[in-house]
Design an enzyme around this catalytic site. Structure first.
Site, PDB file in Angstrom:
ATOM      1  N   ARG A   1     -12.888 -69.597  -2.953  1.00 53.74           N
ATOM      2  CA  ARG A   1     -14.041 -69.426  -2.036  1.00 53.74           C
ATOM      3  C   ARG A   1     -13.882 -68.229  -1.105  1.00 53.74           C
ATOM      4  NH1 ARG A   1     -13.736 -75.101  -2.091  1.00 53.74           N
ATOM      5  NH2 ARG A   1     -15.382 -75.906  -3.437  1.00 53.74           N
TER       6      ARG A   1
ATOM      7  N   LYS B   1     -20.190 -54.012  -0.934  1.00 53.34           N
ATOM      8  CA  LYS B   1     -20.897 -54.420  -2.148  1.00 53.34           C
ATOM      9  C   LYS B   1     -19.878 -54.548  -3.271  1.00 53.34           C
ATOM     10  CE  LYS B   1     -25.565 -52.504  -1.746  1.00 53.34           C
ATOM     11  NZ  LYS B   1     -26.531 -51.627  -2.438  1.00 53.34           N
TER      12      LYS B   1
ATOM     13  N   GLU C   1     -22.167 -37.671  -4.307  1.00 50.90           N
ATOM     14  CA  GLU C   1     -22.416 -38.689  -3.270  1.00 50.90           C
ATOM     15  C   GLU C   1     -22.131 -38.112  -1.874  1.00 50.90           C
ATOM     16  OE1 GLU C   1     -23.768 -41.574  -4.097  1.00 50.90           O
ATOM     17  OE2 GLU C   1     -23.049 -42.147  -6.103  1.00 50.90           O
TER      18      GLU C   1
ATOM     19  N   LYS D   1     -21.726 -43.469   5.923  1.00 51.17           N
ATOM     20  CA  LYS D   1     -21.962 -44.750   5.252  1.00 51.17           C
ATOM     21  C   LYS D   1     -21.702 -45.905   6.212  1.00 51.17           C
ATOM     22  CE  LYS D   1     -21.719 -47.571   1.269  1.00 51.17           C
ATOM     23  NZ  LYS D   1     -21.469 -47.718  -0.149  1.00 51.17           N
TER      24      LYS D   1
ATOM     25  N   GLU E   1     -28.730 -54.620   3.154  1.00 47.66           N
ATOM     26  CA  GLU E   1     -29.794 -53.805   2.567  1.00 47.66           C
ATOM     27  C   GLU E   1     -31.179 -54.424   2.697  1.00 47.66           C
ATOM     28  OE1 GLU E   1     -28.553 -51.637  -0.922  1.00 47.66           O
ATOM     29  OE2 GLU E   1     -30.633 -51.297  -1.510  1.00 47.66           O
TER      30      GLU E   1
ATOM     31  N   ARG F   1     -30.390 -49.273   4.693  1.00 49.11           N
ATOM     32  CA  ARG F   1     -29.318 -49.066   3.721  1.00 49.11           C
ATOM     33  C   ARG F   1     -29.862 -48.522   2.395  1.00 49.11           C
ATOM     34  NH1 ARG F   1     -23.822 -52.692   2.536  1.00 49.11           N
ATOM     35  NH2 ARG F   1     -23.089 -51.352   0.851  1.00 49.11           N
TER      36      ARG F   1
ATOM     37  N   ASN G   1     -29.663 -45.001  -1.583  1.00 52.66           N
ATOM     38  CA  ASN G   1     -30.048 -44.940  -2.997  1.00 52.66           C
ATOM     39  C   ASN G   1     -30.781 -43.653  -3.343  1.00 52.66           C
ATOM     40  OD1 ASN G   1     -28.988 -47.513  -3.483  1.00 52.66           O
ATOM     41  ND2 ASN G   1     -30.852 -48.457  -2.695  1.00 52.66           N
TER      42      ASN G   1
ATOM     43  N   HIS H   1     -30.952 -42.425  -6.864  1.00 56.53           N
ATOM     44  CA  HIS H   1     -30.372 -43.456  -7.725  1.00 56.53           C
ATOM     45  C   HIS H   1     -31.367 -44.111  -8.681  1.00 56.53           C
ATOM     46  CE1 HIS H   1     -26.818 -42.802  -5.398  1.00 56.53           C
ATOM     47  NE2 HIS H   1     -26.147 -43.755  -6.008  1.00 56.53           N
TER      48      HIS H   1
ATOM     49  N   HIS I   1     -30.050 -43.967 -12.233  1.00 57.81           N
ATOM     50  CA  HIS I   1     -29.751 -45.173 -13.015  1.00 57.81           C
ATOM     51  C   HIS I   1     -30.510 -45.177 -14.332  1.00 57.81           C
ATOM     52  CE1 HIS I   1     -28.333 -47.601  -9.256  1.00 57.81           C
ATOM     53  NE2 HIS I   1     -27.351 -46.926  -9.806  1.00 57.81           N
TER      54      HIS I   1
ATOM     55  N   HIS J   1     -21.844 -41.563 -13.393  1.00 60.28           N
ATOM     56  CA  HIS J   1     -22.756 -41.973 -12.317  1.00 60.28           C
ATOM     57  C   HIS J   1     -23.164 -40.820 -11.383  1.00 60.28           C
ATOM     58  CE1 HIS J   1     -24.575 -44.547  -9.288  1.00 60.28           C
ATOM     59  NE2 HIS J   1     -23.804 -43.968  -8.379  1.00 60.28           N
TER      60      HIS J   1
HETATM   61  N1  LIG Z   1     -19.838 -51.031  -4.374  1.00 58.13           N
HETATM   62  C1  LIG Z   1     -20.557 -49.962  -4.114  1.00 58.13           C
HETATM   63  O1  LIG Z   1     -21.129 -49.817  -3.024  1.00 58.13           O
HETATM   64  C2  LIG Z   1     -20.649 -48.875  -5.137  1.00 58.13           C
HETATM   65  C3  LIG Z   1     -21.183 -47.638  -4.790  1.00 58.13           C
HETATM   66  C4  LIG Z   1     -21.182 -46.623  -5.742  1.00 58.13           C
HETATM   67  C5  LIG Z   1     -20.673 -46.874  -7.010  1.00 58.13           C
HETATM   68  N2  LIG Z   1     -20.167 -48.100  -7.309  1.00 58.13           N
HETATM   69  C6  LIG Z   1     -19.592 -48.367  -8.634  1.00 58.13           C
HETATM   70  O2  LIG Z   1     -18.452 -47.541  -8.785  1.00 58.13           O
HETATM   71  C7  LIG Z   1     -18.216 -47.347 -10.187  1.00 58.13           C
HETATM   72  C8  LIG Z   1     -17.880 -45.904 -10.422  1.00 58.13           C
HETATM   73  O3  LIG Z   1     -16.727 -45.586  -9.695  1.00 58.13           O
HETATM   74  P1  LIG Z   1     -15.802 -44.356 -10.077  1.00 58.13           P
HETATM   75  O4  LIG Z   1     -16.641 -43.165 -10.276  1.00 58.13           O
HETATM   76  O5  LIG Z   1     -14.727 -44.317  -9.086  1.00 58.13           O
HETATM   77  O6  LIG Z   1     -15.315 -44.743 -11.544  1.00 58.13           O
HETATM   78  P2  LIG Z   1     -13.979 -45.350 -12.161  1.00 58.13           P
HETATM   79  O7  LIG Z   1     -13.416 -46.413 -11.308  1.00 58.13           O
HETATM   80  O8  LIG Z   1     -14.301 -45.706 -13.559  1.00 58.13           O
HETATM   81  O9  LIG Z   1     -12.992 -44.098 -12.142  1.00 58.13           O
HETATM   82  C9  LIG Z   1     -13.310 -42.975 -12.930  1.00 58.13           C
HETATM   83  C10 LIG Z   1     -12.166 -42.622 -13.871  1.00 58.13           C
HETATM   84  O10 LIG Z   1     -11.137 -42.002 -13.125  1.00 58.13           O
HETATM   85  C11 LIG Z   1      -9.887 -42.643 -13.356  1.00 58.13           C
HETATM   86  N3  LIG Z   1      -9.137 -42.498 -12.112  1.00 58.13           N
HETATM   87  C12 LIG Z   1      -9.384 -43.116 -10.935  1.00 58.13           C
HETATM   88  N4  LIG Z   1      -8.609 -42.603  -9.979  1.00 58.13           N
HETATM   89  C13 LIG Z   1      -7.832 -41.671 -10.558  1.00 58.13           C
HETATM   90  C14 LIG Z   1      -6.840 -40.797 -10.081  1.00 58.13           C
HETATM   91  N5  LIG Z   1      -6.535 -40.735  -8.778  1.00 58.13           N
HETATM   92  N6  LIG Z   1      -6.214 -39.975 -10.950  1.00 58.13           N
HETATM   93  C15 LIG Z   1      -6.574 -39.998 -12.266  1.00 58.13           C
HETATM   94  N7  LIG Z   1      -7.524 -40.777 -12.775  1.00 58.13           N
HETATM   95  C16 LIG Z   1      -8.150 -41.601 -11.924  1.00 58.13           C
HETATM   96  C17 LIG Z   1     -10.243 -44.026 -13.758  1.00 58.13           C
HETATM   97  O11 LIG Z   1      -9.228 -44.634 -14.502  1.00 58.13           O
HETATM   98  C18 LIG Z   1     -11.517 -43.807 -14.561  1.00 58.13           C
HETATM   99  O12 LIG Z   1     -11.162 -43.428 -15.860  1.00 58.13           O
HETATM  100  C19 LIG Z   1     -19.466 -47.806 -10.893  1.00 58.13           C
HETATM  101  O13 LIG Z   1     -19.203 -49.027 -11.525  1.00 58.13           O
HETATM  102  C20 LIG Z   1     -20.475 -48.013  -9.778  1.00 58.13           C
HETATM  103  O14 LIG Z   1     -21.395 -49.039 -10.039  1.00 58.13           O
HETATM  104  C21 LIG Z   1     -20.144 -49.089  -6.398  1.00 58.13           C
HETATM  105 ZN   LIG Z   2     -24.043 -43.863  -6.274  1.00 62.91          ZN
END
Ligand SMILES: NC(=O)c1ccc[n+]([C@@H]2O[C@H](COP(=O)([O-])OP(=O)(O)OC[C@H]3O[C@@H](n4cnc5c(N)ncnc54)[C@H](O)[C@@H]3O)[C@@H](O)[C@H]2O)c1
Ligand SMILES: [Zn+2]
Length: 377
Positions: A130, A152, A194, A236, A246, A250, A254, A257, A261, A275
């Site tokens: 929980r 999030k 971003e 942020k 949101e 907030r 987006n 986005h 998306h 992304h």
């Molecule tokens: N929670 C939120 O508010 C929020 C906001 C924006 C995006 N997201 C989510 O975030 C995700 C995308 O995140 P991301 O772009 O970080 O992708 P990711 O976590 O897939 O990382 C991108 C790639 O980089 C590699 N990697 C990470 N750090 C590294 C490092 N220091 N050195 C070498 N390789 C490294 C990873 O293994 C992966 O292959 C999506 O799923 C998206 O929906 C969430």
């Molecule tokens: Zn984003």
């Protein structure tokens, strides 16, 4: 638990959420000194660390050593890298693993990785027993400036991205700028979209600074990078503090986005478009649509697009490799976005750089005509 001495100065941003407030530290060498920051929030001297294969190769040993040196037991969980990991199967495996490892209600689970690991781990932490505490050690630029801040969490399901999840704020965020040295350049640039977003939303001064600093940021200048990350986290944090769940402002985050998306969906969430690249094209489209609706000057839209282009980001539909659906197909994909309320799309448009606003007043016919023009742009 002994505490290590701090080698480097760190910037701190506080996310102000009353009893759920937490600090984001930004700077060099945070992974190798994580115990200093983590120890004060532990109820007992043990942590679980969730990461992916790529990040584990580069950074897990450093983190583990620092915990072990400081008398903190550390159980690692190494998951496959990539967006596909954010699914129910991996969630279930992770929850089982955490329970089998004896993680208790008062324990801390740490996400070491990009947004995929952060979102999945945060969600697991939100429902394990929980709700257990979690901390983020983001290792991509995107996760340092965006996904690790704001609480999030979630996973993807066949119906769409991030459709199952929870709001669960971390207790602490450690954004180690050294981690970016191992990040593939394409991922760095995608995260940079971003960063630019925060300037475009409500901070022309920040956008000006990014224009001036771009070369240094891309080259790896630590001061310029830290400044951009701190400013982004601060932006942020302010939005999240004003509207945690949101209900209103907030949604400004987006920007780009809804378009982005749709493009991610159109390319099957594959390597064709990551992304931040979708967001880059999406932000340019949001500005172009604003110009078309007579809301924004063409000059501002051009300037925004040029900066993203200078950062090596795609800015047009034709920059996406391979075939895309036609205009009607893309509008359909936009309509599947979770930001649809009563069938009306919510758009973030802009009156200029730093002047974004939320609107639900974009007629479908205008949108379709705009998309048809974009196809040939
Ligand atoms: N929670 C939120 O508010 C929020 C906001 C924006 C995006 N997201 C989510 O975030 C995700 C995308 O995140 P991301 O772009 O970080 O992708 P990711 O976590 O897939 O990382 C991108 C790639 O980089 C590699 N990697 C990470 N750090 C590294 C490092 N220091 N050195 C070498 N390789 C490294 C990873 O293994 C992966 O292959 C999506 O799923 C998206 O929906 C969430
Ligand atoms: Zn984003």
């Amino acid at each position: 638990m002994t505490s290590t001495t701090q080698k480097n100065p760190r910037a701190k941003v506080t996310v102000d959420l009353g009893p759920r407030s937490y600090d984001i530290f930004v700077g060099q060498g945070l992974i190798e000194e994580a115990a200093t920051y983590v120890a004060p929030i532990l109820k007992r001297a043990r942590v679980a660390v969730v990461t992916d294969e790529n990040v584990a190769n580069h950074h897990l040993a450093t983190l583990q050593k620092n915990f072990t040196d400081n008398g903190i037991a550390c159980t690692p969980f190494i998951l496959p890298a990539g967006e596909k990991t954010k699914n129910f199967d991996q969630l279930q495996n992770l929850l089982s693993g955490l329970l089998d490892a004896g993680v208790e209600r008062g324990d801390l689970v740490i996400a070491l990785g990009g947004g995929v690991i952060g979102d999945l781990t945060g969600f697991a932490a939100s429902i394990l027993r929980r709700g257990v505490d979690f901390a983020q050690i983001p290792t991509t630029l995107l996760s340092q400036v965006d996904s690790s801040v704001g609480g999030k969490t979630g996973i993807n399901v066949p119906q769409g991205k991030n459709l199952v999840g929870a709001f669960h704020q971390p207790r602490l965020v450690l954004a180690d700028t050294d981690a970016l040295a191992t990040l593939p350049e394409r991922q760095f640039r995608a995260g940079y979209a971003e960063v630019v977003k925060y300037g475009l939303i409500n901070d022309l001064t920040f956008f000006n600074a990014l224009e001036a600093d771009l070369a240094r940021i891309l080259e790896g200048d630590v001061t310029a990078r830290t400044r951009a990350i701190v400013k982004s986290c601060d932006a942020k944090a302010k939005v999240v503090a004003a509207d945690e769940h949101e209900g209103g402002v907030r949604a400004l985050l987006n920007l780009g986005h809804t378009f982005g998306h749709a493009l991610e969906a159109a390319t099957g969430f594959s390597d064709r478009l990551v992304h931040g690249e979708g967001v880059s094209i999406g932000m340019v489209m949001a500005f172009d649509l604003s110009v078309r609706l007579g809301l924004c000057s063409g000059q501002d839209a051009k300037r925004a697009a040029q900066h993203l282009k200078n950062a090596g980001l795609p800015t047009r539909l034709s920059d996406v490799p391979g075939e895309l659906p036609d205009a009607a197909g893309l509008v359909e994909l936009m309509a599947q976005d979770k930001k649809v309320v009563d069938g009306t799309l919510t758009f973030i448009l802009a009156r200029g750089i730093g002047e974004a606003f939320i609107t639900r007043n974009v007629a479908t016919s205008d949108l379709l005509a705009f998309m048809i023009d974009q196809e040939t742009a």
